[in-house]
Design an enzyme around this catalytic site. Structure first.
Site, PDB file in Angstrom:
ATOM      1  N   LYS A   6       0.802  -1.229   0.000  1.00  0.00           N
ATOM      2  CA  LYS A   6       0.000   0.000   0.000  1.00  0.00           C
ATOM      3  C   LYS A   6       0.835   1.280   0.000  1.00  0.00           C
ATOM      4  O   LYS A   6       0.365   2.319  -0.457  1.00  0.00           O
ATOM      5  CB  LYS A   6      -0.953   0.004   1.198  1.00  0.00           C
ATOM      6  CG  LYS A   6      -2.098  -0.982   1.030  1.00  0.00           C
ATOM      7  CD  LYS A   6      -3.067  -0.882   2.183  1.00  0.00           C
ATOM      8  CE  LYS A   6      -4.206  -1.862   1.994  1.00  0.00           C
ATOM      9  NZ  LYS A   6      -5.195  -1.795   3.055  1.00  0.00           N
ATOM     10  N   ASP A  18     -10.151   2.757   1.888  1.00  0.00           N
ATOM     11  CA  ASP A  18     -10.180   2.251   3.269  1.00  0.00           C
ATOM     12  C   ASP A  18     -10.634   3.361   4.221  1.00  0.00           C
ATOM     13  O   ASP A  18     -11.288   3.098   5.237  1.00  0.00           O
ATOM     14  CB  ASP A  18      -8.775   1.800   3.715  1.00  0.00           C
ATOM     15  CG  ASP A  18      -8.404   0.439   3.153  1.00  0.00           C
ATOM     16  OD1 ASP A  18      -9.327  -0.328   2.815  1.00  0.00           O
ATOM     17  OD2 ASP A  18      -7.206   0.151   3.054  1.00  0.00           O
ATOM     18  N   ALA A  36       0.072   0.080  14.349  1.00  0.00           N
ATOM     19  CA  ALA A  36       0.627   1.272  13.703  1.00  0.00           C
ATOM     20  C   ALA A  36       1.125   0.910  12.306  1.00  0.00           C
ATOM     21  O   ALA A  36       2.046   1.521  11.779  1.00  0.00           O
ATOM     22  CB  ALA A  36       1.775   1.843  14.555  1.00  0.00           C
TER      23      ALA A  36
HETATM   24  P1  NAP Z   1       0.827  -4.203   8.466  1.00  0.00           P
HETATM   25  O1  NAP Z   1       1.084  -2.923   7.780  1.00  0.00           O
HETATM   26  O2  NAP Z   1       1.731  -5.361   8.202  1.00  0.00           O
HETATM   27  O3  NAP Z   1       0.787  -3.913  10.046  1.00  0.00           O
HETATM   28  C1  NAP Z   1       0.711  -4.972  10.945  1.00  0.00           C
HETATM   29  C2  NAP Z   1       0.417  -4.428  12.346  1.00  0.00           C
HETATM   30  O4  NAP Z   1       0.237  -5.565  13.177  1.00  0.00           O
HETATM   31  C3  NAP Z   1       1.564  -3.617  12.961  1.00  0.00           C
HETATM   32  O5  NAP Z   1       1.034  -2.710  13.858  1.00  0.00           O
HETATM   33  C4  NAP Z   1       2.361  -4.723  13.685  1.00  0.00           C
HETATM   34  O6  NAP Z   1       3.117  -4.250  14.772  1.00  0.00           O
HETATM   35  C5  NAP Z   1       1.225  -5.557  14.217  1.00  0.00           C
HETATM   36  N1  NAP Z   1       1.670  -6.910  14.480  1.00  0.00           N
HETATM   37  C6  NAP Z   1       1.969  -7.855  13.560  1.00  0.00           C
HETATM   38  N2  NAP Z   1       2.335  -8.998  14.181  1.00  0.00           N
HETATM   39  C7  NAP Z   1       2.260  -8.750  15.518  1.00  0.00           C
HETATM   40  C8  NAP Z   1       2.493  -9.543  16.665  1.00  0.00           C
HETATM   41  N3  NAP Z   1       2.861 -10.816  16.569  1.00  0.00           N
HETATM   42  N4  NAP Z   1       2.298  -8.996  17.875  1.00  0.00           N
HETATM   43  C9  NAP Z   1       1.897  -7.706  17.983  1.00  0.00           C
HETATM   44  N5  NAP Z   1       1.666  -6.897  16.919  1.00  0.00           N
HETATM   45  C10 NAP Z   1       1.847  -7.407  15.705  1.00  0.00           C
HETATM   46  O7  NAP Z   1      -0.638  -4.761   8.117  1.00  0.00           O
HETATM   47  P2  NAP Z   1      -1.934  -3.863   7.828  1.00  0.00           P
HETATM   48  O8  NAP Z   1      -2.047  -3.551   6.388  1.00  0.00           O
HETATM   49  O9  NAP Z   1      -1.947  -2.749   8.771  1.00  0.00           O
HETATM   50  O10 NAP Z   1      -3.109  -4.900   8.113  1.00  0.00           O
HETATM   51  C11 NAP Z   1      -3.435  -5.243   9.431  1.00  0.00           C
HETATM   52  C12 NAP Z   1      -4.742  -6.032   9.455  1.00  0.00           C
HETATM   53  O11 NAP Z   1      -5.827  -5.242   9.015  1.00  0.00           O
HETATM   54  C13 NAP Z   1      -4.729  -7.257   8.573  1.00  0.00           C
HETATM   55  O12 NAP Z   1      -5.273  -8.322   9.306  1.00  0.00           O
HETATM   56  C14 NAP Z   1      -5.647  -6.899   7.437  1.00  0.00           C
HETATM   57  O13 NAP Z   1      -6.332  -8.026   6.900  1.00  0.00           O
HETATM   58  C15 NAP Z   1      -6.627  -5.987   8.117  1.00  0.00           C
HETATM   59  N6  NAP Z   1      -7.277  -5.067   7.165  1.00  0.00           N
HETATM   60  C16 NAP Z   1      -8.631  -5.125   7.062  1.00  0.00           C
HETATM   61  C17 NAP Z   1      -9.260  -4.291   6.171  1.00  0.00           C
HETATM   62  C18 NAP Z   1     -10.754  -4.376   6.015  1.00  0.00           C
HETATM   63  O14 NAP Z   1     -11.261  -3.916   5.005  1.00  0.00           O
HETATM   64  N7  NAP Z   1     -11.452  -4.913   6.972  1.00  0.00           N
HETATM   65  C19 NAP Z   1      -8.545  -3.362   5.414  1.00  0.00           C
HETATM   66  C20 NAP Z   1      -7.162  -3.314   5.582  1.00  0.00           C
HETATM   67  C21 NAP Z   1      -6.532  -4.173   6.467  1.00  0.00           C
HETATM   68  P3  NAP Z   1       4.647  -3.802  14.568  1.00  0.00           P
HETATM   69  O15 NAP Z   1       4.586  -2.382  14.073  1.00  0.00           O
HETATM   70  O16 NAP Z   1       5.233  -3.937  15.905  1.00  0.00           O
HETATM   71  O17 NAP Z   1       5.245  -4.723  13.555  1.00  0.00           O
END
Ligand code: NAP
Length: 489
Positions: free
Chosen positions: A295, A331, A356
């Site tokens: 993204k 989003d 974050a």
């Molecule tokens: P991302 O950019 O990879 O961010 C992942 C986030 O999760 C970061 O804050 C990361 O923390 C945290 N994290 C990952 N593994 C962790 C762990 N083991 N323990 C604690 N924190 C952890 O991913 P994203 O794009 O933000 O997506 C996150 C979620 O949102 C996904 O599940 C996605 O499917 C969902 N989502 C849903 C929609 C919807 O339409 N409903 C839209 C977009 C995304 P750190 O910074 O410490 O790594």
């Protein structure tokens, strides 16, 4: 387009049941003798009497089948090569229309018998490590010998998937050929086989899928409408890594059909954005959704972006315009919509956002812009601090999350913790719900995460990620439809 069901069920009776169950979705059947309980004449005859006209007979060796390689007794069940060819030859008169034998196999008796019986030869090559050398020359030699070339290649990355497209393009003049991209990087070609100039796509059902990337015939038809798509179908899709779990193809393809649009939405697993953009130009993609982890990176490849993308630094939708690729962020509005529809944004004062990452950025900016005081908590505190600084929010450490003077009216879970398959994980187990806060988990697989279930048990009002997924997808669909109309209108 020929949709071929490869019969892979462990029991032969089940294979026949699969054939009957999926008969309306298929145009051909492959009988894999290596997967039959007993490679018997009566079984092949039964298949032929229930199958469509095209029945392919094959007898795979373990080196040509990832399924066989996974079975514990694969090597033990290997039969001598002469026997394998003898069985194939003997069963050519059962009513089959095609026989598949591998490149490099010298089988004069089989070829002679096939010719007598008018059974066509498919000459196949399976490569699980990218594109073999001299592929073009090999395919041309097979075709000029009057056989149907079948190349099944496992692209290991986006660049190899692109390379396979170039190979297929260079072979455009050979109409009767089968080109398969196995695995996640080649998946788009399984559901849009015309992109590889392939006359046929394979599918299988049940727990034993014949090859990596197979889906069942019902999905192939109901989700991707593979039988009605062709060269004039406009292409849309989603890029991500991984991406095959995404539900967006179900939504967009259903809407295309409901609106009578000749368009299809395909998942592209992408590990190299530049290779994808080259592919998008090559096959004429009109627009695509963007998911983790692209993204942010996608933005630098775009000609223009919306105000939200510029502000948030995250783009989830790209469409082709007359001047070049344009990026938007649906989003942002998609996240707010379920809250607004429930009247939750009225008087919303304080929110805790867990995470974050990319999605959290959108959530935080959307809430701050709506006048909400936002606290961010994240595993990596530094990322929470930076995001808070950029968006005009506050941040808290994991251990201080319950000690904020104001109580949160809204808690938004926006990490990937608890997402399928790791559904037992809880991103903030130390957080105790009061019961009067609204809790919104943007994860949509599973629909009710462990975190959300815990909130429900404490009496909280909850929203799952499904609402956001659908709202952002609806907004995306509008952008795709405008792009479609621009071209055809
Ligand atoms: P991302 O950019 O990879 O961010 C992942 C986030 O999760 C970061 O804050 C990361 O923390 C945290 N994290 C990952 N593994 C962790 C762990 N083991 N323990 C604690 N924190 C952890 O991913 P994203 O794009 O933000 O997506 C996150 C979620 O949102 C996904 O599940 C996605 O499917 C969902 N989502 C849903 C929609 C919807 O339409 N409903 C839209 C977009 C995304 P750190 O910074 O410490 O790594």
């Amino acid at each position: 387009m020929i949709r071929c069901l490869s019969l892979t069920a462990p029991k032969d009776a089940r294979k026949l049941r699969d054939l009957q169950e999926y008969r309306k979705y298929i145009d051909a059947v492959e009988v894999r003798l290596d997967l039959c309980e007993f490679p018997e004449r009566s079984f092949v005859q039964s298949v032929c009497s229930h199958a469509p006209e095209m029945v392919i007979l094959s007898y795979r060796r373990p080196e040509d089948s990832s399924l066989l390689q996974k079975l514990p007794d694969a090597e033990a069940s290997r039969i001598p090569e002469a026997k394998r060819l003898e069985v194939l030859t003997e069963l050519l008169d059962t009513g089959v229309s095609h026989v598949d034998i591998e490149v490099g196999i010298d089988a004069p008796d089989l070829l002679r018998r096939a010719k007598q019986l008018n059974v066509k030869i498919i000459r196949s090559l399976h490569s699980f490590e990218g594109l073999p050398e001299q592929l073009l020359q090999l395919v041309r030699e097979i075709a000029s010998a009057g056989e149907i070339p079948k190349i099944a290649v496992y692209p290991r990355n986006s660049a190899e998937a692109l390379q396979l497209l170039y190979v297929a393009d260079a072979l455009k003049d050979i109409k009767e050929k089968i080109v398969i991209g196995m695995g996640p990087y080649g998946f788009f070609g399984r559901v849009a086989p015309w992109l590889f100039g392939s006359m046929l796509t394979f599918t299988s059902v049940g727990e034993q899928l014949a090859a990596p990337g197979h889906i069942d015939p019902a999905q192939l038809e109901d989700v991707y409408h593979v039988s009605s798509n062709n060269d004039s179908t406009l292409l849309f899709g989603i890029i991500g890594n991984p991406v095959l779990h995404s539900r967006s193809p179900q939504l967009h393809n259903r809407w295309f059909r409901e609106q009578g649009m000749n368009a299809v939405y395909l998942p592209f697993q992408v590990d190299d954005i530049d290779a994808f953009f080259e592919l998008a130009e090559k096959v004429g993609i009109r627009g695509f959704s963007v998911t983790v982890p692209h993204k942010q990176e996608v933005i630098s490849r775009l000609h223009s972006v919306s105000e939200e993308v510029r502000r948030i630094g995250s783009c989830n939708t790209v469409v082709r315009t007359e001047r070049g690729w344009h990026g938007s962020n649906t989003d942002f509005e998609g996240f707010l919509r379920p809250l607004q529809e429930r009247g939750e944004m009225r008087n919303m004062s304080t929110a805790l956002v867990i995470g974050a990452g990319g999605a959290a950025r959108t959530v935080v900016f959307a809430l701050v812009q709506s006048g909400v005081k936002v606290y961010i908590v994240n595993r990596t505190a530094e990322k929470a601090r930076l995001l808070a600084q950029e968006a005009g929010a506050q941040w808290v450490g994991l251990d201080a999350v319950s000690s904020i003077p104001e109580s949160y009216k809204l808690v938004v879970q926006s990490t990937s913790v608890g997402m399928s398959p790791d559904t037992d994980a809880d991103p903030l187990p130390q957080y105790r719900f009061r019961g009067d806060e609204m809790v919104y988990d943007i994860i949509y697989t599973p629909e009710r995460s462990r975190f959300l279930q815990r909130a429900e048990r404490a009496g909280c009002r909850t929203i799952s990620g499904k609402g956001m997924l659908e709202a952002q997808a609806e907004l995306q669909f509008e952008l795709f439809r405008n792009s479609y109309n621009l071209l055809l209108g």
